[in-house]
Design a protein around this motif. Sequence first.
Motif, PDB file in Angstrom:
ATOM      1  N   HIS A 234       0.828  -1.204   0.000  1.00 40.02           N
ATOM      2  CA  HIS A 234       0.000   0.000   0.000  1.00 40.02           C
ATOM      3  C   HIS A 234       0.871   1.267   0.000  1.00 40.02           C
ATOM      4  N   LEU A 235       1.953   1.240   0.776  1.00 40.42           N
ATOM      5  CA  LEU A 235       2.835   2.407   0.849  1.00 40.42           C
ATOM      6  C   LEU A 235       3.530   2.659  -0.480  1.00 40.42           C
ATOM      7  N   ASP A 236       3.964   1.596  -1.137  1.00 46.09           N
ATOM      8  CA  ASP A 236       4.597   1.758  -2.451  1.00 46.09           C
ATOM      9  C   ASP A 236       3.640   2.421  -3.435  1.00 46.09           C
ATOM     10  N   ALA A 237       2.393   1.984  -3.399  1.00 43.23           N
ATOM     11  CA  ALA A 237       1.398   2.583  -4.296  1.00 43.23           C
ATOM     12  C   ALA A 237       1.137   4.035  -3.926  1.00 43.23           C
ATOM     13  N   TYR A 238       1.119   4.330  -2.622  1.00 49.22           N
ATOM     14  CA  TYR A 238       0.876   5.697  -2.164  1.00 49.22           C
ATOM     15  C   TYR A 238       2.010   6.632  -2.587  1.00 49.22           C
ATOM     16  N   VAL A 239       3.255   6.186  -2.406  1.00 44.55           N
ATOM     17  CA  VAL A 239       4.409   7.013  -2.787  1.00 44.55           C
ATOM     18  C   VAL A 239       4.463   7.203  -4.291  1.00 44.55           C
ATOM     19  N   ASN A 240       4.232   6.139  -5.040  1.00 41.67           N
ATOM     20  CA  ASN A 240       4.327   6.213  -6.506  1.00 41.67           C
ATOM     21  C   ASN A 240       3.181   7.002  -7.129  1.00 41.67           C
ATOM     22  N   ASP A 241       1.956   6.774  -6.649  1.00 39.19           N
ATOM     23  CA  ASP A 241       0.776   7.336  -7.311  1.00 39.19           C
ATOM     24  C   ASP A 241       0.280   8.639  -6.711  1.00 39.19           C
ATOM     25  N   ASP A 242       0.691   8.938  -5.470  1.00 38.35           N
ATOM     26  CA  ASP A 242       0.197  10.156  -4.820  1.00 38.35           C
ATOM     27  C   ASP A 242       1.313  11.179  -4.569  1.00 38.35           C
ATOM     28  N   LEU A 243       2.329  10.766  -3.843  1.00 41.09           N
ATOM     29  CA  LEU A 243       3.387  11.715  -3.489  1.00 41.09           C
ATOM     30  C   LEU A 243       4.258  12.087  -4.685  1.00 41.09           C
ATOM     31  N   PHE A 244       4.527  11.121  -5.559  1.00 42.47           N
ATOM     32  CA  PHE A 244       5.427  11.382  -6.686  1.00 42.47           C
ATOM     33  C   PHE A 244       4.768  11.027  -8.024  1.00 42.47           C
ATOM     34  N   LYS A 245       3.508  11.378  -8.155  1.00 41.43           N
ATOM     35  CA  LYS A 245       2.804  11.115  -9.404  1.00 41.43           C
ATOM     36  C   LYS A 245       3.420  11.922 -10.545  1.00 41.43           C
TER      37      LYS A 245
END
Length: 305
Positions: A234-245
């Motif tokens: 979940h964190l990987d998806a959050y960092v990739n898709d939200d923080l560093f989209k």
Amino acid sequence: MAGADVCPEQTTTATSRTAEIFKSFKEFEETKSRLEEGTCTKYNGIHKEADFGKENIQPSTEKRMYFHLTGVPFDGSPFQLVGTKVYECHLGKDRNAAAKDKYHAQRQAQSLEDHAFQARRCSVQTTKKMNCPVQFTVYHIIKFPDDKFKIDKDTDARRRKASKDLKKAIDQKPSSVQATVQFHTCFPTLTEHKNHPTVGEVAELREGVDERVKGRIRTLALNGVKDIREMRRHLDAYVNDDLFKEQDLPPTTRRRYNPTDKDIRNNMDKSKDRIKNSKEDQCNVQVMCNRLQSYIITVDVKCKN
């Protein structure tokens, strides 16, 4: 005393630091976060005065008038100091060393007793602290930029007269006095850090976890995520898709966005602790039973004390 309302000479400046001014504490925190992110550093608050950061603080005739302080350069306008907050590098002095030494002494004494079966681990380094000396102070002030209270030369007589006139105006008609809230500070430079690296993989591995990532972990834990591997996905998806989209992803060595298993576990535990009514399991069971009794009247719920 004649000069009691005016601060004495205080003009010490930090070498190679640049003074910065913020309109609000939120603006300061956002700038600090960007600085920490860009330099792989982390600064923790270690001391805060009571009124620092409070909103709706009004000018007072009882408070001293300043014209300059360490970190607040002279520009001719008087101001009142609301409070200060001191920050230091997160790898600074170990302020819990005495408590840790006491705990380790107790553990050592217990291990020598009969029938002592305590798990022991060999820890090469008992603390992350490296005695880094870096500190900086934030000054919360109320500035009075009205030209009629400004002084063009920094002398005792002019400071005293401007202070007296300003306090008289505040006492007679406070609404007529122009006042603005400001936060002043001087952020440290990377060259001031000592005893630890500030660039490279080692510095990245010593970073603190980003507050947004911590918040995500706690939210997911409250929503039912219990496995660390699932949490990491979940964190990987959050960092990739939200923080560093649509941006370049940070290296995997940056602990700020790639927390360790221990970081994840600690934050998951904190989220659970927040919803507990007590640290004692028996108390939590009693509270849950009381709630069930109020919701399900027809069921007789009993708890063994």
